[in-house]
Design a protein around this motif. Structure first.
Motif, PDB file in Angstrom:
ATOM      1  N   LEU A  76       8.250 -13.450  -7.449  1.00 20.72           N
ATOM      2  CA  LEU A  76       7.780 -12.740  -6.642  1.00 20.72           C
ATOM      3  C   LEU A  76       7.922 -13.183  -5.225  1.00 20.72           C
ATOM      4  N   GLY A  77       8.383 -12.509  -4.356  1.00 19.76           N
ATOM      5  CA  GLY A  77       8.812 -13.022  -2.911  1.00 19.76           C
ATOM      6  C   GLY A  77       8.071 -12.086  -2.165  1.00 19.76           C
ATOM      7  N   GLU A  78       8.023 -12.302  -0.833  1.00 18.59           N
ATOM      8  CA  GLU A  78       7.374 -11.371   0.007  1.00 18.59           C
ATOM      9  C   GLU A  78       7.467  -9.956  -0.147  1.00 18.59           C
ATOM     10  N   SER A  79       8.608  -9.470  -0.255  1.00 15.14           N
ATOM     11  CA  SER A  79       8.604  -8.171  -0.368  1.00 15.14           C
ATOM     12  C   SER A  79       8.043  -7.642  -1.827  1.00 15.14           C
ATOM     13  N   ASN A  80       8.117  -8.191  -2.943  1.00 18.67           N
ATOM     14  CA  ASN A  80       7.622  -7.609  -3.888  1.00 18.67           C
ATOM     15  C   ASN A  80       5.931  -7.961  -4.231  1.00 18.67           C
ATOM     16  N   ALA A  81       5.601  -9.100  -3.611  1.00 12.66           N
ATOM     17  CA  ALA A  81       4.075  -9.497  -3.654  1.00 12.66           C
ATOM     18  C   ALA A  81       3.489  -8.400  -2.635  1.00 12.66           C
ATOM     19  N   ARG A  82       3.923  -8.069  -1.464  1.00  8.59           N
ATOM     20  CA  ARG A  82       3.226  -7.057  -0.590  1.00  8.59           C
ATOM     21  C   ARG A  82       3.121  -5.664  -1.309  1.00  8.59           C
ATOM     22  N   LYS A  83       4.447  -5.496  -2.037  1.00  4.89           N
ATOM     23  CA  LYS A  83       4.329  -4.098  -2.756  1.00  4.89           C
ATOM     24  C   LYS A  83       3.081  -4.120  -3.747  1.00  4.89           C
ATOM     25  N   VAL A  84       2.917  -5.154  -4.488  1.00  2.75           N
ATOM     26  CA  VAL A  84       2.143  -5.317  -5.440  1.00  2.75           C
ATOM     27  C   VAL A  84       0.686  -5.197  -4.914  1.00  2.75           C
ATOM     28  N   LEU A  85       0.392  -5.782  -3.785  1.00  4.32           N
ATOM     29  CA  LEU A  85      -1.035  -5.706  -3.054  1.00  4.32           C
ATOM     30  C   LEU A  85      -1.171  -4.181  -2.593  1.00  4.32           C
ATOM     31  N   ASP A  86      -0.111  -3.671  -2.239  1.00  2.37           N
ATOM     32  CA  ASP A  86      -0.410  -2.125  -1.431  1.00  2.37           C
ATOM     33  C   ASP A  86      -0.525  -1.460  -2.834  1.00  2.37           C
ATOM     34  N   ILE A  87      -0.013  -1.556  -4.090  1.00  2.63           N
ATOM     35  CA  ILE A  87      -0.553  -0.846  -5.344  1.00  2.63           C
ATOM     36  C   ILE A  87      -1.742  -1.103  -5.695  1.00  2.63           C
ATOM     37  N   VAL A  88      -2.242  -2.199  -5.545  1.00  3.88           N
ATOM     38  CA  VAL A  88      -3.632  -2.475  -5.973  1.00  3.88           C
ATOM     39  C   VAL A  88      -4.739  -2.200  -5.049  1.00  3.88           C
ATOM     40  N   GLU A  89      -4.393  -2.285  -3.897  1.00  2.00           N
ATOM     41  CA  GLU A  89      -5.580  -1.800  -2.858  1.00  2.00           C
ATOM     42  C   GLU A  89      -5.354  -0.294  -2.396  1.00  2.00           C
TER      43      GLU A  89
ATOM     44  N   GLY B 122      -3.796   2.055  -4.427  1.00  2.00           N
ATOM     45  CA  GLY B 122      -3.322   3.016  -5.629  1.00  2.00           C
ATOM     46  C   GLY B 122      -1.877   3.422  -5.422  1.00  2.00           C
ATOM     47  N   THR B 123      -1.070   3.022  -4.628  1.00  2.00           N
ATOM     48  CA  THR B 123       0.424   3.551  -4.328  1.00  2.00           C
ATOM     49  C   THR B 123       1.070   2.636  -3.271  1.00  2.00           C
ATOM     50  N   CYS B 124       2.353   2.802  -3.258  1.00  2.00           N
ATOM     51  CA  CYS B 124       3.180   2.206  -2.280  1.00  2.00           C
ATOM     52  C   CYS B 124       3.685   3.392  -1.384  1.00  2.00           C
ATOM     53  N   GLY B 125       3.423   3.389  -0.245  1.00  2.00           N
ATOM     54  CA  GLY B 125       3.784   4.614   0.662  1.00  2.00           C
ATOM     55  C   GLY B 125       5.354   4.724   0.777  1.00  2.00           C
ATOM     56  N   ARG B 126       6.023   3.186   0.841  1.00  2.00           N
ATOM     57  CA  ARG B 126       7.359   3.222   1.338  1.00  2.00           C
ATOM     58  C   ARG B 126       8.155   3.764   0.145  1.00  2.00           C
ATOM     59  N   THR B 127       7.603   3.429  -0.960  1.00  3.61           N
ATOM     60  CA  THR B 127       8.538   3.642  -2.340  1.00  3.61           C
ATOM     61  C   THR B 127       7.975   4.686  -3.239  1.00  3.61           C
ATOM     62  N   LEU B 128       6.867   4.143  -3.728  1.00  6.97           N
ATOM     63  CA  LEU B 128       6.477   5.085  -4.971  1.00  6.97           C
ATOM     64  C   LEU B 128       6.099   6.486  -4.536  1.00  6.97           C
ATOM     65  N   SER B 129       5.292   6.716  -3.479  1.00  2.00           N
ATOM     66  CA  SER B 129       4.946   7.830  -3.202  1.00  2.00           C
ATOM     67  C   SER B 129       6.166   8.913  -2.624  1.00  2.00           C
ATOM     68  N   ARG B 130       7.056   8.226  -1.836  1.00  2.00           N
ATOM     69  CA  ARG B 130       8.302   8.966  -1.559  1.00  2.00           C
ATOM     70  C   ARG B 130       8.944   9.275  -2.693  1.00  2.00           C
ATOM     71  N   PHE B 131       9.104   8.495  -3.690  1.00  2.00           N
ATOM     72  CA  PHE B 131      10.117   8.693  -5.037  1.00  2.00           C
ATOM     73  C   PHE B 131       9.316   9.953  -5.587  1.00  2.00           C
ATOM     74  N   GLN B 132       7.931   9.997  -5.711  1.00  2.00           N
ATOM     75  CA  GLN B 132       7.283  10.989  -6.399  1.00  2.00           C
ATOM     76  C   GLN B 132       7.414  12.408  -5.841  1.00  2.00           C
ATOM     77  N   ARG B 133       7.333  12.280  -4.393  1.00  8.42           N
ATOM     78  CA  ARG B 133       7.812  13.497  -3.714  1.00  8.42           C
ATOM     79  C   ARG B 133       9.210  13.997  -3.807  1.00  8.42           C
ATOM     80  N   GLY B 134      10.055  13.088  -4.337  1.00  7.65           N
ATOM     81  CA  GLY B 134      11.490  13.395  -4.467  1.00  7.65           C
ATOM     82  C   GLY B 134      12.112  13.092  -3.106  1.00  7.65           C
ATOM     83  N   GLU B 135      11.654  12.397  -2.366  1.00 11.18           N
ATOM     84  CA  GLU B 135      12.070  11.902  -1.157  1.00 11.18           C
ATOM     85  C   GLU B 135      12.921  10.403  -1.443  1.00 11.18           C
ATOM     86  N   ALA B 136      13.740  10.100  -0.371  1.00 13.58           N
ATOM     87  CA  ALA B 136      14.542   8.693  -0.817  1.00 13.58           C
ATOM     88  C   ALA B 136      13.545   7.787  -0.233  1.00 13.58           C
TER      89      ALA B 136
END
Length: 612
Positions: free
Chosen positions: A235-248, A250-264
DNA sequence: CGGCCTACG
DNA sequence: CGTA
DNA sequence: GCCG
């Protein structure tokens, strides 16, 4: 669902890891007698000055001293974990120092302690002087990330409430895989799947955490929790931040939410990742439409690449299973034939979890059928659950079975010198009984070893070992385990289920077959990464020397025994020579080799700790 | 800055 | 390209 | 992206 494996565990009865931990050995007792107990006035002074104080308990674990109250010390593990209280007499103050990492690193005592190998529950104190030898030189290193991972336990349900986080990371990994085209399909481009690899590793880290992210957020805040996460392997800076985003959130706006909407998804600089990282190869796999691709690729016989082509077709996109079903023309152009058609027709049925009754019936039926065959020592064949059935204790949407025999190989020569494969005879019988669907009707994928009787155990031959090619070791092909991937029809409910059957090729390879086919995939990769670090290959058949560990040397040293109280054993292997099977007769022994002869990875002996 | 798991049909 |  |  209950643990249907009860009564079927093949290797041995597992005792809980804790009960197998060496109790206080004479060495450890001697060590603790050398340790001065905590100087309360000194420690209290440090606390008052808000200096960071490191203490060590008699068992060797290191802690930050957080408080002293009621004649007890409140301690926080250095490597994370919940606070605990210790009697003052059981603690030894390692150092008081300013809260800067350089100060810690410069303290020779702490460096020494950090170098100690600390397996869970057992450890040596820093005061024990190890005999100087090549063995200790190999052991006395900073643990690598893979090594630190393999010391953990990965229970199905983490005790720290991370289910949502795990689900999100798994979802991210799946979206990356399905958009990029699946790593196993592209062995030339493993590096391009770094994002999927990151998510898989992050998920494993989360499952293996010994502390609670949410509790840490509440008590220490985001900054300190981020630091704790970054101290975890992989876990580095990038992935640790994503983990905290998800915990705080419920999702990660940069990646997960966009994937779920079919966006890049967005990269760390905020730009859209329009394509997978393959532009240098002229490839143009798009990162859009991930949920549709995932749905289509979940159909048996439809790969991620095909799913991507269907969804990204600019003129005539197919965006769901329902749309594909309505388009027999497009289905025909995929060329999957009757098997793809059948998979598509029964897709929903195949996603259903296999009921425990049916999983047990599958195992019993397979074992009974193989024992009824007219083959040498038919009664000695044994069937066991591997895969999720073993790591979770219950089946998922498929059932993985491993067939093995204590004396016989997976095939034998008939009167005419022709090889006869146990899996072929078994499948004929299971098809005849109506339990396994034939290849004329459904997915029915069988692989048998071609060379087993032409070049028995090729990896044992000198010729094989000499066959190194420019790109890796082309002829490192082992006589593989015969396999069947297909569809089972329940005699009880007539419902269809995916079944995988693996036949262990040679009796002595059983521990490797068990380890590899039990998984998980991420854990296999971690173990193989660890093997690479030791100059070894780990496959489903053996441990083999890669042959390039030390420049100038043609041999590889393997520490197979370094437990306290036992005679150390080191084995020297030539390039591409397999570790003799006498040293690896169990999964535990394989794990011990990966831990340089120690019990550092003993948590993983228990299959239910392998849900990484 | 190279490597990222390994194996088969 | 497909499977684990 | 993370590690050695």
């Amino acid at each position: 669902m209950g643990a249907f494996l009860k009564g079927y565990s093949a290797e041995k009865k597992y005792t809980p890891a804790a009960s197998r931990m060496p109790s206080r050995s004479p060495v450890l007792s001697a060590a603790s007698s050398l340790v001065a107990s905590l100087d309360v006035s000194e420690a209290t002074k440090q606390l008052r000055k808000e200096k960071t104080t490191i203490v060590q308990c008699a068992r060797g674990a290191l802690y930050y001293l957080r408080d002293i109250k009621d004649s007890e010390a409140v301690c926080e593990p250095l490597d994370g974990g919940d606070e605990s209280t210790h009697t003052l007499a059981s603690l030894w103050q390692v150092t008081g120092y300013d809260s800067d990492e350089d100060g810690l690193a410069r303290d020779p005592r702490v460096t020494n302690i950090k170098r100690q190998r600390t397996s869970a529950g057992s450890s040596c104190s820093a005061l024990i002087l190890q005999p100087s030898s090549a063995l200790t030189a190999a052991i006395d290193k900073e643990p690598t990330a893979a090594e630190r991972m393999l010391r953990k336990a990965f229970p199905l349900v983490s005790p720290h409430g991370t289910a949502h986080l795990e689900k999100a990371l798994r979802e991210l990994e799946k979206y990356e895989l399905v958009c990029q085209g699946d790593d196993y399909a592209d062995p030339e481009c493993l590096a391009t799947n770094s994002e999927a690899l990151q998510y898989a590793r992050a998920n494993a880290v989360v499952k293996g955490l010994t502390w609670s992210i949410s509790a840490s957020l509440a008590s220490r805040g985001r900054g300190r929790t981020l630091e704790r996460l970054k101290a975890e392997p992989f876990l580095g800076e990038s992935n640790a931040r994503k983990v905290l985003d998800i915990v705080e959130t419920g999702t990660c706006g940069r990646t997960l939410s966009r994937f779920q909407r079919g966006e890049a998804p967005l990269d760390s600089s905020g730009s859209r990742r329009v394509h997978a990282h393959r532009s240098e190869l002229g490839a143009t796999r798009r990162m859009t439409g991930a949920p549709a691709k995932l749905e289509l690729a979940s159909v048996l016989c439809l790969s991620a690449i095909r799913a991507g082509e269907l969804v990204d077709d600019t003129r005539d996109p197919i965006r769901s299973i329902a749309e594909l079903r309505a388009r027999p023309d497009r289905l025909a152009s995929l060329g999957g034939g009757v098997r793809l058609q059948h998979s598509l027709a029964v897709h929903e049925d195949l996603q259903e979890p296999v009921p425990a009754d049916d999983a047990i019936a599958m195992l019993r039926t397979v074992q009974e059928a193989v024992r009824a065959l007219s083959i040498p020592h038919a009664n000695g064949w044994h069937a066991e659950f591997v895969g999720g059935g073993r790591t979770r204790g219950f089946a998922g949407h498929d059932v993985d079975l491993l067939l093995s025999h204590a004396e016989e190989m997976a095939s034998f020569l008939d009167g005419n010198g022709q090889p006869v494969f146990v899996i072929n005879l078994l499948l004929e019988e299971l098809v005849r009984r109506g339990r396994v669907l034939p290849k004329t009707e459904a997915y029915h994928n069988k692989k048998t070893a071609r060379y087993r009787h032409e070049t028995p155990r090729p990896y044992l031959s000198d010729l094989h070992m000499a066959n190194e090619t420019s790109k890796g070791y082309e002829n490192l092909h082992h006589d593989h385990h015969d396999k069947f991937f297909g569809i089972w029809r329940s005699a009880r409910t007539s419902k269809l289920h995916r079944i995988d059957i693996v036949v262990c090729s040679h009796p002595e390879e059983l521990p490797f077959a068990r380890l590899g086919w039990t998984g998980t995939r991420t854990l296999n990769r971690m173990m193989r990464l660890r093997a690479i670090e030791l100059g070894l290959y780990l496959g489903a058949h053996s441990i083999t020397a890669r042959g390039s560990q030390t420049p100038g040397s043609t041999t590889t040293q393997v520490v197979v025994e370094a437990r306290p109280g036992r005679t150390p054993v080191t084995v020297t292997l030539q390039k591409l020579e397999p570790l003799p099977f006498e040293y690896v007769r169990s999964e535990e022994a394989i794990l011990r080799v990966l831990a340089c002869g120690t019990d550092d990875f003993i948590n993983l002996v228990e299959p239910t700790n392998r849900n990484a």
